[in-house]
Design an enzyme around this catalytic site. Structure first.
Site, mmCIF file in Angstrom:
data_model
loop_
_atom_site.group_PDB
_atom_site.id
_atom_site.type_symbol
_atom_site.label_atom_id
_atom_site.label_comp_id
_atom_site.label_asym_id
_atom_site.label_seq_id
_atom_site.Cartn_x
_atom_site.Cartn_y
_atom_site.Cartn_z
ATOM 1 N N GLU A 36 10.596 43.448 20.392
ATOM 2 C CA GLU A 36 10.365 42.120 20.981
ATOM 3 C C GLU A 36 11.684 41.476 21.399
ATOM 4 O OE1 GLU A 36 10.574 37.933 19.260
ATOM 5 O OE2 GLU A 36 9.019 39.017 18.164
ATOM 6 N N GLU A 114 18.476 36.578 11.632
ATOM 7 C CA GLU A 114 17.177 35.916 11.464
ATOM 8 C C GLU A 114 16.640 36.140 10.052
ATOM 9 O OE1 GLU A 114 12.688 36.171 13.420
ATOM 10 O OE2 GLU A 114 14.429 36.747 14.627
#
Length: 330
Positions: A36, A114
């Site tokens: 992604e 992240e």
């Protein structure tokens, strides 16, 4: 699906690929999420890194994406008169992404960053704990976000090229058969349809169906446990999780919503009214858990406790089960 709205000043689109983190290979956990990330970093037609986001930003727009258990969804919003150019750039994600070596190396670090941010987030901590405590024989137990060790580190230990594995994943799962697209704009339905057909018809159709996974993340080995989780922020929450079979065949009768309405009711005679009288709870939420997917379901009851409620959490559990028994007896 295309939607015409002549009053809207913004246009938008979303494309969902019916594959997510459950399809990660065991040896490269987080690959779906990593894929992604990389799609934003250039395509054969638009090789300049971040060309897509630069175009959207220059025309009052933005984009985002997320990877779920069985879906990866990409979406954007842009000024209505810039929709054609945005769709042209957007469609190339699913036709000819580059996955350049430089971007691959840098985006591994972005994924790792992240994950490190998530470590201090109670929601993510609880989610990962639930995965860690699920059946190791089910892909739900894998580490969906991924980090440097599960991606670059794992590829290096196995002696494989991470970029090649990304290309393999994209080639295997990114098929028109398991994609759904919605476009909303001020342009006519004919124009919107022409854009969709001309720009997205290059996506290959590989005769796929969505990947399915046998079994349930919560078997007899994982049930009947009491887990204590220390939070980062001050909170007092009691979660009760139940393993359910796949509820999709019952979508017309909606048993999870029905049961959730009864258990989450706040009126007279409800669980919450009894708990509030004792000063033990402030809210209760019940329903199908977001950790459900096709093939398995989970039902979760979440009670926000007061300090006295935390001290008496075993009684709160007893009252919840007593109410469930009452429902069963009726």
């Amino acid at each position: 699906m295309v939607v015409h709205d002549k009053e809207e000043s913004k246009a938008c689109a979303a494309l969902d690929v019916n594959v997510g983190s459950l399809a990660d290979p065991q040896e490269l956990q987080g690959l779906a999420h990593f894929c992604e990330h990389l799609l934003f970093m250039g395509t054969k037609k638009y090789p300049k890194e971040n060309d897509y986001n630069a175009y959207l930003s220059a025309h009052g727009g933005y984009s985002n994406a997320y990877t779920d258990l069985e879906d990866t969804c990409y979406y954007f919003e842009v000024r209505y008169d810039a929709l054609g150019g945005a769709l042209d750039r957007f469609s190339q994600f699913f036709i000819e992404p580059l996955f350049t070596a430089d971007c691959t190396d840098r985006e591994v670090k972005a994924v790792d960053s992240e994950h490190k941010k998530n470590i201090q987030n109670d929601m993510w901590r609880q989610y990962q704990l639930e995965k860690e405590l699920s059946s190791p024989d089910h892909p739900f137990s894998m580490f969906a976000t991924g980090n440097y060790d599960t991606l670059s580190g794992a590829a290096r230990r196995m002696g494989v090229d991470l970029r090649e594995r990304l290309l393999d994943f994209h080639a295997k799962y990114y098929s028109a058969d398991i994609m759904r697209l919605v476009v909303v704009g001020r342009d006519s339905l004919d124009q919107l349809t022409e854009w969709v057909v001309s720009k997205f018809s290059g996506i290959q159709s590989k005769g796929l169906t969505k990947p399915l996974f046998k079994g349930h993340p919560l078997t007899a080995r994982e049930m009947g446990q009491m887990i204590y989780l220390k939070s980062i922020r001050e909170q007092r929450t009691l979660d009760l999780t139940f393993a359910l079979p796949d509820l999709k065949p019952y979508h017309r009768s909606k048993p999870a919503q029905y049961l959730g309405s009864l258990l989450g009711h706040e009126g007279r005679g409800s669980i919450l009214s009894c708990l509030r009288k004792r000063g033990w709870a402030t809210t209760i939420v019940a329903g199908r858990a977001p950790t459900s997917a096709e093939g398995f379901d989970m039902f979760k009851i979440t009670v926000s406790l007061t300090e006295p409620g935390l001290e008496n959490y075993t009684e709160v559990v007893r009252m919840v089960f007593a109410y469930i028994q009452l429902l069963q007896s009726k």
